[in-house]
Design an enzyme around this catalytic site. Structure first.
Site, PDB file in Angstrom:
ATOM      1  CG  ASP A 196      -2.005  -1.072   1.043  1.00  0.00           C
ATOM      2  OD1 ASP A 196      -1.896  -1.699   0.015  1.00  0.00           O
ATOM      3  OD2 ASP A 196      -3.045  -1.073   1.823  1.00  0.00           O
TER       4      ASP A 196
ATOM      5  CG  ASP B  17     -11.319  34.627 -34.020  1.00  0.00           C
ATOM      6  OD1 ASP B  17     -11.665  35.680 -33.523  1.00  0.00           O
ATOM      7  OD2 ASP B  17     -11.085  33.677 -33.060  1.00  0.00           O
TER       8      ASP B  17
ATOM      9  N   GLY C 286     -10.946  27.357 -37.280  1.00  0.00           N
ATOM     10  CA  GLY C 286     -11.809  27.686 -38.124  1.00  0.00           C
ATOM     11  C   GLY C 286     -11.674  27.596 -39.576  1.00  0.00           C
ATOM     12  CG  LEU C 287      -8.921  30.104 -43.189  1.00  0.00           C
ATOM     13  CD1 LEU C 287     -10.106  30.455 -43.588  1.00  0.00           C
ATOM     14  CD2 LEU C 287      -7.804  31.396 -42.838  1.00  0.00           C
TER      15      LEU C 287
END
Lengths: 529, 430
Positions: free
Chosen positions: A36, A283, A418-419
């Site tokens: 442990d 954007d 995005g683009l």
């Protein structure tokens, strides 16, 4: 018996260790076998702590079992007290010691130690880590704060209002930075933080909790039970709003201002978050309606669902938690987004649902990060269980206005920009912006190979099947014509699986045996996006 | 306490070495035997390791080595739940159900190990019986075996020992009539295994077998003419089981460093009557390369003082290598368990005044370590960063069981594992 490969939570005594390790001048004597002791490395390696956790393990062996393991416990506890001289001891058992029933709690009361020894009963075979942390914190608060004097009635008028910050522990997801962010936020409201606990506090500090006017609960999984007890005992109200995201932070300011009776105006006006403008700027249009799957502890999952919807414009397609204790909160939230809540601690179930839902982004734990890697989906981590990467060198809170900035950066990062998305749509056979291209800022073309190597059968990328002839029909399953298959290849990989699935479903519903290019576009029109 | 150690072969029968051995009991900082599954499941490529234990066991497995990189690991945990303990559910029926579900999901599995844990030992769940029952159900597709990796009985690498001991009764048998064969016992990296196979072949020893084998259908045959040689120092039970089948152990040092590798290869060569001139010819290029590689790194280590916390049982062979081939001074050499017979050749090569410790009282050992302030500390993951923060230079011991370190061509890599933390500390200016 339950079969498991990975677990979201450790056993409850690891929760107790998170509380003890976050605190100072406290020591935990754990009746446990040698193995442990692995738990130390969670703190020294994952969190890079520069001290060993304040835990002494009795490390009993098989040969001790026939003899006096209780004596071994007594001896170890006394030795640990002498060496570490803590202000208080926690005593308890791990899963194995629970079975041999030595009763460390009872034994500790007979040791005659000059400091409080607080017994912990943490049932290992029915409870888990967060419950263990919550129970440990509650027992500490009950045992140490219970004897405090009530606040003098007239004293409050002569000072700023003050609160305790409850919930942060060692090994918590960004607890370190959340404390700083929220402390600053409260200061801007004219409110002092009296004690932050468990993280950074001593047992003596816990004894002073009753001196605050109210409590701020940052992590209900850990602090709610204690906060309820403090409310009953000291009439301290506690906060319900979790300040993750801009909207929730504003609500949190209102809530706190109401409790402390201060003016929220200046703090709201000075709100310094770039998220609202970044999200409104043109954007970010491409973020609209992105399908997001969310899984984590209940608090972070519910908060993420709200932020994703209201502040990113995403669409929540799945929401779940491994925190059974807080399943109700997640069920309530799931209703808001019209999704079926997933309450499970079986990561295979989570994986199956991610594969089924085909989200464009996963907000999850390190476990979901691995699932996403296998399925080729972007992922940002929002919740424990943690990994060494979740302790960044930089300041990176999740809460408050600073935290909202971090969320914006972190959640957008895994996505195709995005683009770039448009370029992929336009020039599908371009050498750079081809259908298999990974987001360019994430570098490299490694994504494709990785997906081919590791994806489960039902979402095998098309690369495996395209060169082969169309598969023979099985019991009325529609077959892809070569043309349609080629057209499907032109669809970017991150939506292709969904397109394939929808088209096949459409063809089946229409009773078509072959999928042509027309079928593909008919299906697109049918399902929309 | 003074313990006479008698080297069993090369160093001569009369020579004994007395060591000062610190024997301690108290808090430990070591892994349990379950941890060895992390390399065993990669080594035996069609085996699955099912731990029958608690959430702690499952949590250990995923935390111990950051193993989440494996997409679909061949290990898992059957979690004992409250209803299993309360007797509401028949634990055996539950286990059968879990195994059936697992094997359905993983048709590629040919061998299944039920691995005992602390909780399963304490509640006396009879996994041996369960394994034989499940074997009957799933043979010939899957063979089901059992062993213990529990922390109340095994420390770290001892899990491999109990696993290999469980494999021994499954090995095909040979008789007196079969020719002599060489069996190498203990997990080695595949690349190291291949190097040794080539060296033995050049010496004319062609029948070399390995335990564990890479696949469960390639288990090595064993009989009275089997000569086995240990590649790892922690294989007490496995050795005993092999001897039960009539195999004979070849006493040797362990193949770490030039001396260890040569001694190890020579023990096999002598047993198989390899001409000494041929032996020298075959080993010379490796020795030369290893010395060349070591010469750069040994400079970094020479005269530096090293303290080894007990962990993998590799500590004594490592100390011998670091002292004799890299010129390091040994401050304290800890081992969880000292097997005098298997380590006789190693102990004979250690300086007589070496401070050995067996077992552990962690706090007292840390006191001694701080007091001595060595140049390098070899320790587990729980201790490394705290000691670094105190200004000590550390080497995580777990890397020593995950890295190919045996044989000539890895001797320099082994030394480099210890040199790199020192070089890094010297380099950093922050």
């Amino acid at each position: 018996m339950q079969l498991t490969v990975w677990t979201y939570e450790g056993p409850p005594h690891v929760g107790a260790m998170r509380v003890a390790t976050g605190m100072e001048r406290l020591h935990y004597v754990l009746h446990a076998p040698q193995g442990d002791t692995y738990a130390d490395l969670l703190f020294t390696m994952i969190e890079r702590r520069n001290q060993r956790p304040p835990v002494t393990y009795t490390t009993f062996q098989a040969r001790d079992l026939g003899q006096d393991t209780a004596e071994l416990f007594r001896h170890t506890a006394i030795e640990a007290y002498e060496r570490f001289k803590p202000q208080a001891l926690l005593v308890g058992s791990s899963c194995t010691a629970e079975l041999i029933q030595d009763d460390p709690g009872g034994l500790s009361q007979t040791l005659g130690l000059p400091v409080p020894a607080i017994p912990l009963e943490l049932p290992s075979y029915s409870r888990k880590e967060n419950w263990g942390a919550s129970e440990t914190f509650y027992q500490l608060v009950r045992s140490l704060a219970g004897n405090a004097e009530a606040r003098p009635a007239d004293e409050a008028a002569s000072r700023r209002p003050r609160c305790n910050l409850l919930g942060p522990t060692a090994l918590g997801f960004r607890h370190r930075d959340d404390i700083q962010e929220i402390t600053q936020l409260l200061d801007s409201l004219g409110i002092d933080v009296h004690v932050t606990a468990p993280m950074g506090s001593t047992p003596a500090d816990i004894a002073r909790l009753g001196e605050a006017d109210f409590n701020v609960v940052l992590y209900p999984e850990i602090a709610q039970t204690a906060a309820k007890w403090l409310e009953r005992t000291f009439k301290q109200p506690y906060t319900r709003v979790i300040p993750i995201g801009v909207g929730a932070t504003r609500e949190f300011i209102q809530e706190v201002a109401g409790i402390a009776q201060v003016d929220p105006g200046p703090a709201l006006e000075n709100a310094q978050s770039r998220l609202p403008w970044y999200s409104r700027s043109v954007d970010s249009n491409y973020l609209t309606g992105k399908r997001v799957f969310i899984f984590g502890d209940a608090t972070h999952a519910v908060a993420a669902a709200r932020v994703a919807t209201e502040e990113f414009g995403f669409k929540v397609v799945g929401l779940g938690t491994y925190s059974r204790e807080f399943a109700r909160e997640v069920r309530e939230a799931a209703k808001l987004y019209d999704v079926t809540p997933l309450i499970t601690d079986d990561y295979l179930e989570v994986e199956a649902q991610v594969a089924e839902l085909q989200p464009e982004l996963v907000l999850g734990t390190q476990m979901e990060r691995h699932i996403s890697k296998r399925l080729g989906v972007g992922c940002a981590v929002i919740s424990a269980p943690v990994h060494v990467q979740d302790f960044p060198a930089r300041y990176a809170p999740q809460m408050g206005f600073g935290g909202a900035n971090v969320l914006f950066d972190t959640w957008v990062h895994p996505l195709m920009m995005g683009l770039e998305e448009h370029l992929l749509g336009m020039f599908r056979e371009d050498f750079e912006f081809h259908a298999e291209a990974a987001p360019s800022h994430l570098g490299g073309t490694g994504t494709t190979e990785r997906r081919v190597a590791a994806a489960p059968a039902e979402v095998q990328p098309e690369a495996v099947t395209t060169d082969a002839a169309p598969e023979p029909a099985q019991d009325g399953e529609p077959v892809w014509s070569a043309d349609a298959e080629k057209e499907l290849r032109k669809i970017p990989f991150f939506v292709r699986g969904k397109a394939r699935r929808n088209t096949e479903r459409f063809a089946k519903e229409k009773g078509l045996h072959e999928i042509s290019i027309d079928t593909l576009y008919d299906a697109k029109a049918h399902f929309g996006r | 306490m003074t313990v006479p150690v008698q080297p069993s072969s090369s160093a001569g029968p009369e020579q004994t070495v007395d060591f000062n051995i610190i024997r301690e009991r108290g808090p430990h900082a070591v892994f349990c035997g379950l941890t060895s599954i992390i390399w065993l499941h990669r080594k035996i490529q069609d085996a699955f390791f099912l731990v029958v234990g608690s959430r702690t066991c499952a949590h250990l497995m995923q935390s111990a080595a950051g193993v989440m990189i494996f997409a679909e690991p061949r290990f898992g945990t059957a979690l004992i739940e409250e209803r299993d303990l309360a007797g509401l559910a028949d634990a055996n029926e539950e286990l059968d159900r879990v195994v059936a579900r697992l094997l359905e999901r993983r048709p590629d599995i040919r061998m299944l190990f039920l691995v005992g844990s602390c909780p399963s030992e304490v509640i006396k769940l009879d996994l041996e019986r369960a394994a034989s029952r499940l074997s009957q159900q799933h043979m010939p597709q899957v063979r089901v075996l059992n062993y213990t990796g529990s922390g109340i009985e095994t420390t770290f690498t001892q899990g491999e020992d109990t696993c290999l001991a469980a494999l021994v009764p499954e090995l095909p048998r040979e008789t007196d009539a079969d020719p002599a064969s060489l069996l190498v016992v203990g997990s080695l990296a595949d690349i190291v295994e291949d190097q040794f196979t080539r060296l033995f072949a050049e010496m004319g020893i062609h029948d070399v077998r390995y335990l564990p084998a890479r696949r469960s259908d390639q288990l090595p045959a064993v009989g009275p003419n089997t000569r086995y040689i240990l590649a790892q120092p922690f294989l007490n039970e496995a050795a005993r089981a092999l001897e039960g089948l009539g195999a004979t152990r070849l006493s040797a040092p362990f193949p770490l460093g030039v001396e260890g590798t040569t001694g190890w290869l020579r023990a096999a060569a002598d047993a198989f009557g390899v001409d000494p001139a041929l032996f020298d010819k075959v080993t010379a290029p490796g020795i030369e390369r290893a010395r060349r590689g070591l010469s750069h790194i040994a400079e970094e280590l020479k005269g530096k003082r090293i303290f080894l916390f007990p962990d993998s049982q590799l500590e004594i062979p490592l100390a011998r290598f670091l002292h004799r081939e890299a010129g390091m001074e040994l401050v304290e050499v800890g081992t969880p368990y000292l097997h005098r017979q298997h380590l006789a050749e190693e102990l004979a090569m250690l300086p007589k005044d070496t401070c050995l410790s067996e077992g552990q009282h962690l706090d007292k050992q840390l006191d001694r370590c701080r007091e001595a302030h060595p140049d390098v500390v070899v320790c587990g993951l729980g201790l490394a960063n705290p000691l670094e923060a105190e200004g000590m230079t550390t080497k995580w011991s777990i890397e020593l069981v995950f890295t190919p370190i045996q044989g000539y061509d890895q001797a320099a890599d082994l030394a480099e594992l210890f040199a790199r933390p020192l070089m890094r500390r010297a380099k950093l200016r922050v």
